[in-house]
Motif scaffolding. Structure first.
Motif, short mmCIF file in Angstrom:
data_model
loop_
_atom_site.label_atom_id
_atom_site.label_comp_id
_atom_site.label_asym_id
_atom_site.label_seq_id
_atom_site.Cartn_x
_atom_site.Cartn_y
_atom_site.Cartn_z
N ASN A 158 -23.44 21.59 52.69
CA ASN A 158 -22.03 21.65 53.06
C ASN A 158 -21.41 20.26 53.11
O ASN A 158 -20.24 20.08 52.76
CB ASN A 158 -21.88 22.34 54.42
N ALA A 159 -22.18 19.27 53.56
CA ALA A 159 -21.67 17.90 53.58
C ALA A 159 -21.38 17.42 52.16
O ALA A 159 -20.38 16.74 51.90
CB ALA A 159 -22.68 16.98 54.25
N ALA A 160 -22.24 17.80 51.22
CA ALA A 160 -22.02 17.44 49.82
C ALA A 160 -20.76 18.11 49.28
O ALA A 160 -20.01 17.53 48.49
CB ALA A 160 -23.23 17.82 48.98
N ALA A 161 -20.51 19.35 49.72
CA ALA A 161 -19.31 20.06 49.29
C ALA A 161 -18.05 19.39 49.83
O ALA A 161 -17.03 19.29 49.13
CB ALA A 161 -19.36 21.52 49.74
N ILE A 162 -18.12 18.90 51.07
CA ILE A 162 -16.97 18.19 51.65
C ILE A 162 -16.71 16.90 50.89
O ILE A 162 -15.56 16.56 50.57
CB ILE A 162 -17.23 17.91 53.15
N ASP A 163 -17.78 16.17 50.58
CA ASP A 163 -17.63 14.93 49.81
C ASP A 163 -17.02 15.22 48.44
O ASP A 163 -16.19 14.45 47.94
CB ASP A 163 -18.98 14.24 49.65
N ALA A 164 -17.45 16.32 47.82
CA ALA A 164 -16.93 16.67 46.50
C ALA A 164 -15.44 17.00 46.58
O ALA A 164 -14.66 16.64 45.67
CB ALA A 164 -17.70 17.85 45.93
N TYR A 165 -15.02 17.66 47.66
CA TYR A 165 -13.60 17.99 47.80
C TYR A 165 -12.76 16.73 48.02
O TYR A 165 -11.67 16.59 47.46
CB TYR A 165 -13.37 18.96 48.96
N VAL A 166 -13.28 15.81 48.84
CA VAL A 166 -12.57 14.55 49.07
C VAL A 166 -12.42 13.79 47.75
O VAL A 166 -11.35 13.26 47.44
CB VAL A 166 -13.31 13.70 50.12
#
Length: 341
Positions: free
Chosen positions: A18-26
């Motif tokens: 999920n942290a990787a998904a947040i980074d990808a969205y940013v």
């Protein structure tokens, strides 16, 4: 300050995926910005967008800054920096397939209904925009030059002007907006940073770009002081940090000399007076120690500053702008586009 009685605090924990998904969205938001119209692109559309836009941004990046009469960039405009029209820099046109030949380069606002024809930075006084001499805020004026006041009953305002003084010492009306290409910026002797795929980076070239010009030590700011100024002996008149660490600073210099490293000042007795004064004397109380140090500092101040201030705000390889061949200019300024406000 205590939290309100009904206030609740929530701790959000996410796993690595999920942290990787947040980074990808940013990352997505920094690259795309508002170009998706509020609807997130599909992976295929996103990849196609990057293939189209990123090479163009790297090749035709526009650098935007609020520049003093001396050529110092007092404010490096970034994606979130507000314009006179109250919209952010990233909401203006900053991507160009080809750099416009005419100067100044215009960066119109892309927000529907906004009449702003080009980005124009307005300094902040604390957390709010500066006031016009008509006593009204910048956001109460028209977004088109000459930025006449829209406040009801204000009939004396013929255009926005302010008595605000920048940290560089020059007034607001003496500054100008500098909108330039990488080649034009290098011709001024200012850094261009590394290539970036992000949208509307403006004048941001590194962490130091977030500081005001008179605080930055790169060529776009006030520049770094010379070695002679930095190598002056530390005295009781200097910053408390230097005085507190005078022993460790000298020990570090001596260690460099023992290791044969270049750049060592071999004068062993430099700072000797300050090093001896910084040591507590036998049977000297803490109060007596600080009183003695205070009196030494007063004596130094009366004798005059031991470390003169840096007054030149134009160090480094700054050069006058020269327009590229074949470029037409609408104004007398060649090379980078600039406009006094």
């Amino acid at each position: 300050m205590a939290d309100p009685p009904n206030a609740r605090q929530y701790g959000i924990k996410v796993d690595k995926s999920n942290a990787a998904a947040i980074d990808a969205y940013v990352e997505y938001h920094r690259i795309v910005g508002d170009d998706d119209g509020g609807v997130m692109m599909s992976p295929e559309e996103y990849e196609a967008y990057k293939r189209k836009v990123i090479p163009m941004r790297i090749k035709n990046r526009i650098y935007t800054s609020y520049t003093s009469p001396s050529g110092m960039d007092c404010k490096m405009v970034g994606p979130e920096t507000n314009c006179f029209c109250q919209h952010r820099y990233k909401q203006h046109q900053t991507d160009f397939k080809e750099i416009p030949a005419e100067r100044p380069i215009m960066l119109p606002c892309k927000v529907s209904g906004c009449r702003c024809v080009s980005y124009h930075y307005v300094p902040l006084n604390g957390g709010q925009p500066i006031r016009c001499t008509c006593k009204h805020m910048a956001d109460e004026h028209n977004e088109k030059a000459p930025y006449v006041c829209k406040k009801g009953g204000c009939t004396k305002c013929t255009g926005f002007t302010s008595s605000f003084t920048c940290g560089c010492g020059a007034g607001h009306k003496e500054h100008r907006m500098m909108i330039e290409t990488g080649e034009e910026r290098e011709a001024r002797g200012h850094p261009v940073g590394q290539a970036t795929p992000y949208q509307a980076m403006g004048g941001i070239t590194g962490f130091s770009s977030l500081a005001e010009g008179y605080m930055r030590l790169d060529p776009s700011g006030r520049g770094a002081p010379d070695e002679a100024w930095l190598d002056q002996p530390i005295t009781s008149h200097d910053n408390p940090f230097l005085r507190e660490n005078v022993h460790s600073i000298k020990a570090h210099q001596m260690a460099k000399g023992a290791a044969g490293l270049p750049g060592l000042d071999q004068r062993v007795f430099d700072d000797a007076e300050e090093r001896m004064s910084a040591m507590r004397r036998p049977e000297e109380s803490e109060m007596d120690y600080f009183e003695r140090r205070y009196q030494e500092r007063l004596k130094r101040e009366k004798a005059g500053p031991s470390r003169p201030e840096i007054t030149d705000v134009r160090p480094g390889p700054r050069k006058a702008l020269e327009g590229p061949k074949g470029v037409k200019s609408k104004t007398s300024t060649t090379g980078a586009s600039s406009s006094k406000r």
